[in-house]
Structures are given as structure tokens and as C-alpha cells.
Design a protein around this motif. Sequence first.
Motif, PDB file in Angstrom:
ATOM      1  N   ASP A  71     -66.800 -11.008  33.170  1.00 36.62           N
ATOM      2  CA  ASP A  71     -66.840 -11.058  31.705  1.00 36.62           C
ATOM      3  C   ASP A  71     -65.815 -10.130  31.048  1.00 36.62           C
ATOM      4  O   ASP A  71     -65.445 -10.338  29.897  1.00 36.62           O
ATOM      5  CB  ASP A  71     -68.236 -10.705  31.192  1.00 36.62           C
ATOM      6  CG  ASP A  71     -69.273 -11.750  31.583  1.00 36.62           C
ATOM      7  OD1 ASP A  71     -68.886 -12.884  31.929  1.00 36.62           O
ATOM      8  OD2 ASP A  71     -70.472 -11.419  31.540  1.00 36.62           O
ATOM      9  N   ASP A  72     -65.355  -9.113  31.758  1.00 35.98           N
ATOM     10  CA  ASP A  72     -64.381  -8.164  31.202  1.00 35.98           C
ATOM     11  C   ASP A  72     -62.935  -8.595  31.436  1.00 35.98           C
ATOM     12  O   ASP A  72     -62.003  -7.964  30.920  1.00 35.98           O
ATOM     13  CB  ASP A  72     -64.588  -6.769  31.806  1.00 35.98           C
ATOM     14  CG  ASP A  72     -65.922  -6.167  31.424  1.00 35.98           C
ATOM     15  OD1 ASP A  72     -66.496  -6.591  30.392  1.00 35.98           O
ATOM     16  OD2 ASP A  72     -66.396  -5.273  32.156  1.00 35.98           O
ATOM     17  N   GLU A  74     -60.990 -11.255  30.515  1.00 37.30           N
ATOM     18  CA  GLU A  74     -60.150 -11.736  29.407  1.00 37.30           C
ATOM     19  C   GLU A  74     -59.604 -10.576  28.577  1.00 37.30           C
ATOM     20  O   GLU A  74     -58.433 -10.574  28.200  1.00 37.30           O
ATOM     21  CB  GLU A  74     -60.900 -12.718  28.523  1.00 37.30           C
ATOM     22  CG  GLU A  74     -60.816 -14.147  28.994  1.00 37.30           C
ATOM     23  CD  GLU A  74     -59.403 -14.647  29.254  1.00 37.30           C
ATOM     24  OE1 GLU A  74     -58.520 -14.506  28.384  1.00 37.30           O
ATOM     25  OE2 GLU A  74     -59.168 -15.179  30.347  1.00 37.30           O
ATOM     26  N   THR A  75     -60.432  -9.592  28.307  1.00 37.92           N
ATOM     27  CA  THR A  75     -59.975  -8.409  27.570  1.00 37.92           C
ATOM     28  C   THR A  75     -58.931  -7.657  28.388  1.00 37.92           C
ATOM     29  O   THR A  75     -57.897  -7.239  27.865  1.00 37.92           O
ATOM     30  CB  THR A  75     -61.165  -7.482  27.241  1.00 37.92           C
ATOM     31  OG1 THR A  75     -62.118  -8.225  26.493  1.00 37.92           O
ATOM     32  CG2 THR A  75     -60.716  -6.268  26.462  1.00 37.92           C
ATOM     33  N   GLN A  78     -55.373  -9.276  28.466  1.00 39.83           N
ATOM     34  CA  GLN A  78     -54.557  -9.128  27.256  1.00 39.83           C
ATOM     35  C   GLN A  78     -53.484  -8.049  27.414  1.00 39.83           C
ATOM     36  O   GLN A  78     -52.417  -8.145  26.816  1.00 39.83           O
ATOM     37  CB  GLN A  78     -55.446  -8.826  26.051  1.00 39.83           C
ATOM     38  CG  GLN A  78     -56.297 -10.007  25.653  1.00 39.83           C
ATOM     39  CD  GLN A  78     -57.298  -9.666  24.559  1.00 39.83           C
ATOM     40  OE1 GLN A  78     -57.300  -8.573  24.013  1.00 39.83           O
ATOM     41  NE2 GLN A  78     -58.164 -10.628  24.243  1.00 39.83           N
ATOM     42  N   GLN A  79     -53.755  -7.051  28.239  1.00 37.00           N
ATOM     43  CA  GLN A  79     -52.765  -5.994  28.489  1.00 37.00           C
ATOM     44  C   GLN A  79     -51.572  -6.510  29.287  1.00 37.00           C
ATOM     45  O   GLN A  79     -50.510  -5.898  29.277  1.00 37.00           O
ATOM     46  CB  GLN A  79     -53.410  -4.854  29.274  1.00 37.00           C
ATOM     47  CG  GLN A  79     -54.583  -4.204  28.602  1.00 37.00           C
ATOM     48  CD  GLN A  79     -55.274  -3.272  29.576  1.00 37.00           C
ATOM     49  OE1 GLN A  79     -54.703  -2.261  29.974  1.00 37.00           O
ATOM     50  NE2 GLN A  79     -56.491  -3.628  29.964  1.00 37.00           N
ATOM     51  N   SER A  81     -50.407  -9.975  29.329  1.00 37.81           N
ATOM     52  CA  SER A  81     -50.423 -11.370  28.890  1.00 37.81           C
ATOM     53  C   SER A  81     -49.307 -12.217  29.501  1.00 37.81           C
ATOM     54  O   SER A  81     -49.450 -13.422  29.624  1.00 37.81           O
ATOM     55  CB  SER A  81     -50.370 -11.453  27.366  1.00 37.81           C
ATOM     56  OG  SER A  81     -49.202 -10.822  26.878  1.00 37.81           O
TER      57      SER A  81
END
Length: 135
Positions: A71-72, A74-75, A78-79, A81
Amino acid sequence: PGSYTGQRVALTIAKTLAAISKIKIKAVSSLHGYAGKNKAISVIDARSNKIFVGVYDNNHSIIEDQVMLIDDFETFKQQYSDYPIIGDNEIVGYDKIEIDLSENIYQAAKSVDFIIDVDSLVPHYLKDVEAKKLC
């Protein structure tokens, strides 16, 4: 990262070959093996809603290999991408990217030194074994 038993068996075989022959050993993270010299986020299923994650570029680790909750991801992604995801892509919702795993492991191995004292080589676990937690 990977199977607890798989790591122990692989190291036992490698250490035995080194002990009985002139074979030299290099230790490469499974995550680095997926990435090779490529720019990539490597993902391996760690079970229990977790994944092993490594970020690599030009045969260098950008972050330390780690375990995180799916669950973590996707966040976290982002770093990075502009990094493609390789390995067990489906578990984090991305399409599988075909790679030449043997070539990538070979390229990754070029960036690490031979193990001088094979007797001191032990598995590096990122996650405790579930059975161990139950005891």
C-alpha cells in the motif's frame, strides 16, 4: 531478498563450490540482479502484503534495499517517477517488463568485489521469517 530457505541453500552451494575448487564468489542482491546496470525500481513479492524494493541506476544502489507494505508503494514510487519497475510488477499494479535476468545478474556482479573470506559469508535478510515470529 527472497526465500529464506532459497538464500541458505544457494549460499551453501556457493560456499561448497568455493571450498572444493578455485571458484570465486560474488554476492549480489536479488533486487540488484533484476535491475543489472539499468535504471529501475526492482520489486519482489515479500508475502504478507509486503514487497522487497530496491532502486538502482547505472549499477549503483540509489537507496538501501528494503521491505515495505504494498500500500505504500505508490507514494514511494513518486520519488522515482522516471524509473521503470521490474521484477514482480503485477503485485504493485504494473505490467510485466521482460528482462534478460542472466545478463542483468552478470552486469550487477561486475559492480561488486569477490568475497575474500567465504566462510564469513552469511545471508542478508530484509524481513524476519513468518515461522520465526510464531515461535
